[in-house]
Design an enzyme around this catalytic site. Sequence first.
Site, PDB file in Angstrom:
ATOM      1  N   GLY A  46       0.832  -1.196   0.000  1.00 38.35           N
ATOM      2  CA  GLY A  46       0.000   0.000   0.000  1.00 38.35           C
ATOM      3  C   GLY A  46       0.862   1.238   0.000  1.00 38.35           C
ATOM      4  O   GLY A  46       2.030   1.196   0.404  1.00 38.35           O
ATOM      5  N   GLN A  51       3.225   9.971   1.086  1.00 35.43           N
ATOM      6  CA  GLN A  51       4.504   9.244   1.064  1.00 35.43           C
ATOM      7  C   GLN A  51       5.334   9.575  -0.171  1.00 35.43           C
ATOM      8  O   GLN A  51       6.533   9.307  -0.193  1.00 35.43           O
ATOM      9  CB  GLN A  51       4.260   7.731   1.113  1.00 35.43           C
ATOM     10  N   CYS A  96       6.137  -0.252   7.131  1.00 43.84           N
ATOM     11  CA  CYS A  96       5.777   0.888   6.296  1.00 43.84           C
ATOM     12  C   CYS A  96       6.937   1.200   5.357  1.00 43.84           C
ATOM     13  O   CYS A  96       8.088   1.206   5.792  1.00 43.84           O
ATOM     14  CB  CYS A  96       5.499   2.094   7.191  1.00 43.84           C
ATOM     15  N   LEU A  97       6.629   1.490   4.103  1.00 44.03           N
ATOM     16  CA  LEU A  97       7.692   1.817   3.139  1.00 44.03           C
ATOM     17  C   LEU A  97       8.452   3.083   3.550  1.00 44.03           C
ATOM     18  O   LEU A  97       9.591   3.287   3.133  1.00 44.03           O
ATOM     19  CB  LEU A  97       7.105   1.995   1.731  1.00 44.03           C
ATOM     20  N   HIS A 138      -4.017   1.474   7.643  1.00 44.59           N
ATOM     21  CA  HIS A 138      -2.663   2.036   7.662  1.00 44.59           C
ATOM     22  C   HIS A 138      -2.541   3.192   6.658  1.00 44.59           C
ATOM     23  O   HIS A 138      -2.015   4.262   6.996  1.00 44.59           O
ATOM     24  CB  HIS A 138      -1.664   0.912   7.322  1.00 44.59           C
ATOM     25  N   GLU A 139      -3.041   2.976   5.435  1.00 44.32           N
ATOM     26  CA  GLU A 139      -2.887   4.013   4.396  1.00 44.32           C
ATOM     27  C   GLU A 139      -3.772   5.227   4.688  1.00 44.32           C
ATOM     28  O   GLU A 139      -3.356   6.366   4.473  1.00 44.32           O
ATOM     29  CB  GLU A 139      -3.207   3.442   3.007  1.00 44.32           C
ATOM     30  N   HIS A 142      -2.203   7.540   7.059  1.00 43.36           N
ATOM     31  CA  HIS A 142      -1.195   8.429   6.466  1.00 43.36           C
ATOM     32  C   HIS A 142      -1.813   9.769   6.061  1.00 43.36           C
ATOM     33  O   HIS A 142      -1.139  10.806   6.101  1.00 43.36           O
ATOM     34  CB  HIS A 142      -0.580   7.792   5.205  1.00 43.36           C
TER      35      HIS A 142
HETATM   36 ZN    ZN Z   1       2.945   3.428   5.598  1.00 43.37          ZN
END
Ligand code: ZN
Length: 167
Positions: A46, A51, A96-97, A138-139, A142
């Site tokens: 995701g 991000q 998380c990326l 999670h997304e 953000h």
């Molecule tokens: Zn993330």
Amino acid sequence: MATRNIREEGDSILLKHSRPVTDFNKRLHTLLDDMRETLLGADGVGLAAPQVGVLRRAVIVMDTNKTELTPEEQIIELINPEIVEADGEQTGKEGCLSIPGVYGIVSRPGHVRVRAQDRFGNTFEVEGEGLTARCFCHEIDHLDGHLFTERAQRILTEEELEEESET
Ligand code: ZN
């Protein structure tokens, strides 16, 4: 399509609130296309617009339960997403990326229903369970400047991560 740089923890943009998308134009489509390429290139599940440095309410999530689809086909685009129903609970590992190499134990609903718009502005609803539900939460977090590390009961130690990679 182009890959965009993924912002990492410490970049203040990740803590900011994203504004709703109002124009479903070519600019949005380019952003979404780039997010798709960036997500697939990073091997994630995701990605949220902040991000990649864009403070707009747009996220993409892979429905990994749909194993019959290719990774590209698993991607769901969610513009101005809202969780309209949540039930159950799951507690498990999350990463998380934007925080590479860090994993924590986070509790999330086991099932969620999300209302969003597609890239053309059409409203739709989608449901997710397991990892997909975790990913929706999670997304969407953000978009309000929240990172999983705030929600984690604890962060896994390097030893725990090593043990896991050995088994
Ligand atoms: Zn993330």
